[in-house]
Design an enzyme around this catalytic site. Sequence first.
Site, PDB file in Angstrom:
ATOM      1  N   ASP A  28       0.784  -1.224   0.000  1.00 31.31           N
ATOM      2  CA  ASP A  28       0.000   0.000   0.000  1.00 31.31           C
ATOM      3  C   ASP A  28       0.820   1.279   0.000  1.00 31.31           C
ATOM      4  OD1 ASP A  28      -2.402  -1.439   0.055  1.00 31.31           O
ATOM      5  OD2 ASP A  28      -2.277  -1.676   2.221  1.00 31.31           O
ATOM      6  N   CYS A  29       2.140   1.175  -0.086  1.00 34.61           N
ATOM      7  CA  CYS A  29       2.936   2.402  -0.116  1.00 34.61           C
ATOM      8  C   CYS A  29       4.134   2.203  -1.043  1.00 34.61           C
ATOM      9  CB  CYS A  29       3.412   2.789   1.279  1.00 34.61           C
ATOM     10  SG  CYS A  29       4.697   1.708   1.948  1.00 34.61           S
TER      11      CYS A  29
ATOM     12  N   CYS B 130       6.812  -0.206   0.096  1.00 29.10           N
ATOM     13  CA  CYS B 130       6.466  -1.610  -0.154  1.00 29.10           C
ATOM     14  C   CYS B 130       6.824  -1.990  -1.593  1.00 29.10           C
ATOM     15  CB  CYS B 130       4.970  -1.840   0.067  1.00 29.10           C
ATOM     16  SG  CYS B 130       4.377  -1.468   1.724  1.00 29.10           S
TER      17      CYS B 130
ATOM     18  N   CYS C 252      11.729   9.290   7.647  1.00 30.18           N
ATOM     19  CA  CYS C 252      11.114   8.263   6.812  1.00 30.18           C
ATOM     20  C   CYS C 252      10.673   8.862   5.474  1.00 30.18           C
ATOM     21  CB  CYS C 252       9.915   7.647   7.527  1.00 30.18           C
ATOM     22  SG  CYS C 252       8.885   6.649   6.445  1.00 30.18           S
TER      23      CYS C 252
ATOM     24  N   CYS D 147       8.543   7.817   3.199  1.00 28.82           N
ATOM     25  CA  CYS D 147       7.295   7.324   2.609  1.00 28.82           C
ATOM     26  C   CYS D 147       6.484   8.423   1.932  1.00 28.82           C
ATOM     27  CB  CYS D 147       6.439   6.634   3.671  1.00 28.82           C
ATOM     28  SG  CYS D 147       6.888   4.912   3.932  1.00 28.82           S
TER      29      CYS D 147
ATOM     30  N   ASP E  97      -4.260  15.868 -37.816  1.00 33.44           N
ATOM     31  CA  ASP E  97      -4.747  15.347 -39.085  1.00 33.44           C
ATOM     32  C   ASP E  97      -6.119  15.966 -39.350  1.00 33.44           C
ATOM     33  OD1 ASP E  97      -4.854  13.724 -41.355  1.00 33.44           O
ATOM     34  OD2 ASP E  97      -5.962  12.175 -40.283  1.00 33.44           O
TER      35      ASP E  97
ATOM     36  N   THR F   7      -8.923  14.424 -41.677  1.00 32.14           N
ATOM     37  CA  THR F   7      -9.996  13.438 -41.762  1.00 32.14           C
ATOM     38  C   THR F   7     -10.016  12.540 -40.530  1.00 32.14           C
ATOM     39  OG1 THR F   7      -9.769  13.432 -44.166  1.00 32.14           O
ATOM     40  CG2 THR F   7     -11.003  11.620 -43.181  1.00 32.14           C
TER      41      THR F   7
ATOM     42  N   ASP G  51      -5.253   9.357 -36.684  1.00 36.76           N
ATOM     43  CA  ASP G  51      -6.099   8.174 -36.487  1.00 36.76           C
ATOM     44  C   ASP G  51      -5.310   6.933 -36.113  1.00 36.76           C
ATOM     45  OD1 ASP G  51      -4.894   7.399 -38.805  1.00 36.76           O
ATOM     46  OD2 ASP G  51      -6.676   7.574 -40.067  1.00 36.76           O
TER      47      ASP G  51
ATOM     48  N   ASP H  77       5.356  11.832  10.234  1.00 36.07           N
ATOM     49  CA  ASP H  77       5.516  10.927   9.087  1.00 36.07           C
ATOM     50  C   ASP H  77       4.174  10.387   8.617  1.00 36.07           C
ATOM     51  OD1 ASP H  77       6.858   9.032   7.255  1.00 36.07           O
ATOM     52  OD2 ASP H  77       6.023   7.564   8.656  1.00 36.07           O
TER      53      ASP H  77
END
Length: 754
Positions: free
Chosen positions: A16-17, A20, A403, A405, A447, A449, A644, A730
């Site tokens: 989750d961070c 990690c 830290c 993070c 472009d 067209t 395109d 932190d």
Amino acid sequence: MSAKAEITRFHVEGMDCASCASKVDTAVRRLPNVDEVSVSVVAGTMTVRHHGASADDIAKKVTSLGYRTTESAGRSADKTSVVEGADASAQDSHDHDHDHDHPHDHANDKAVTTPAKLEGMHGHDHSLEEGPWWRTTKARLTILCALSVAVAFVGGQLFPTIEPWAFIIAMFVGLVPIARRAWMGAINGSPFSIETLMTVAAIGAVFINAAEEAAIVVLLFLIGELLEGVATGRARASIKALADLVPRTALRETDGKVVEVSAEQLAVGDIVMVRPGDRMPADGIVISGESAVDEAPVTGESVPKRKQAEDQVYAGTINQEGALQVRVTAAAADNTIARIVALVEEAQESKAPTERFIDKFSKYYTPGVMIVAALIAVLPPLFAGQPWDEWVYKGLAVLLIGCPCALVISTPAAIAAALSAGARRGLLMKGGAVLESLGKINMVALDKTGTLTAGRPQVTDIIGVSRSERDVLGFAAALEVGSSHPLATAILARAKADGIEPARVEKAGAIGGKGVVGTVGGEEIFLGSPSAAAQTAALDEALTKRIELLNDEGKTASVLLVDNVVAGIIAMRDEPREDAREGLAELRRLGAEVVMLTGDNRRTAAAIGASLGIEPRAELLPQDKQRIVGEFKAQGKKVAKVGDGINDAPALAAADIGIAMGGGTDIALETADAAVLHGRVIDIANMMVLSRTTMANIGQNISIALGLKAFFLVTTVIGVTGLWPAILADTGATVLVTANAMRLLAWKGMSPKA
């Protein structure tokens, strides 16, 4: 003979961070026969390119770091050779088995139970989601640690002699898992992780008789991690919500019967019935019926679009009015929603230049913080006779303040949120580098067209000569019934809009290079070019000048003859998109120059350019467009080329940013750096605005992260704050940064003015 490389995608729970993700990335890269690793915190995924390394070994390595890991569904079953630079989505989609284990006669169709998820959709397997945040492993650990601290506090009040030991035990309840992760990270190449800093600070606090603070600091750290997980989960849910747009079941028509089947079973060519209120179960083409379809879930278009036979529909859009019969054009793993989800997740795994810089910075920053903390703890007592307890305490607080993070997550969180917000509004960007670069664009080459224009001609003028305008259109429509030529389609569409039912035509035929003929109500009809018509009927000077004027306006004029007499003229042109002028004005407002690059003739290009107020460069071959883009870059311009994605491929590749305009086709998504799903010119400006908004958000995040650290560093050294405020600084910075980044999920962008 060397093993062929393959790409495997994993879902990683508990990551989750940014710290990690860094540990996972470092550990997997150290495995033998691993070529490349891409990790996305927000998507909770990891994509690994390897040759010979076992997917099980890779999963075990990540699991040893403390994260639950499984291989996502939909991985290529055979060992496909990987071309350098190829992406995971291309491999997955190309290797997808379109048979779906059911014969095309559908003899064994039966009703199905709604599955829990769409398996096989480019490997987007969310099976590791543990449900509500309070049921996650992190939540259980945090609650257990909080209870332990509460018991230690009560026990200390009742029995003061056991208070230090009670808090030490409470601390270790939360610290043991943290220390284990620190140890596994250290032996796998990440010795300076936040878990290491936390472990050193907590144990050090015990040795200076601050066990109560150590326990509280560990608890606050776990609460901070839990909050990070909740915030990251919100962004992750926004991606998962895209996949959930596709309904679980579909009504498939087989031999005159309608049977409910899993949407995943649909194969290309199947016919499905979509009732009012239902979502489209697949990408497809309408074969019968007429209805308004809400495309907002996929394209962000606020106004429902009318759909009739031959119109394209997208999976996940909502049928509002009448029943539609739809022929499936893409299987579940290849539909628009699946491609968008794959593109967003893969884009989040690629890093922007700012993110790469901060990653490198943090590798030196964290060891530097540990050295500074050690010097603060040791130097004053050694050389100034200061008390050891006081300065070791300050050193430990500095360790927590340092830290990284919040700093490391500041960029990827903002980019992930922006990519998700853009995708939900039909703006697809291949990674943070593209998102970051879009805001620097100061030259946009478009472009004509299909980009500035709709890509299909429309009837602009109907001129009656010897017959009324209605008769002219009616005769022309009768001749064109059954033709798929773009000009014929335009005439038939105009006739339908005017409520004209084409008459029955006899002896219909085409004269090569000239036009079409037939008999309607006993009268001989011809519709063709002015030069072909002039061979049969005389065109007077006034009529000839009228035709020349139409040609000067970039229109294609066709002359209708009835019994060899000029009945009238029909003119057609590929008209500019409704928002083209407004979109170009927004680009100029953002400081970008605009130019039209087209292969069309000079007269048509000049007419469209004049109507839109844009400089035209016409009659260009693909290599000419590429050359012009190169010239702009040589002048120091940051160039975006919009086309395109097919005939503009060389120019798209040559530009700083290539943007494909259109309906999210495979070629558009694969050729360009970005794609505008619903083809609005104003969305090119929206991409630039989103980029600049994101970079401003990143600047705010970095200021929050560094500002809080600087403030608490000073207050800690002068003795105003200690361990508790340090960990709060932190945790608070990380949560603030993540929450600020998540604000981008609410970004709406500009819509064309009514």
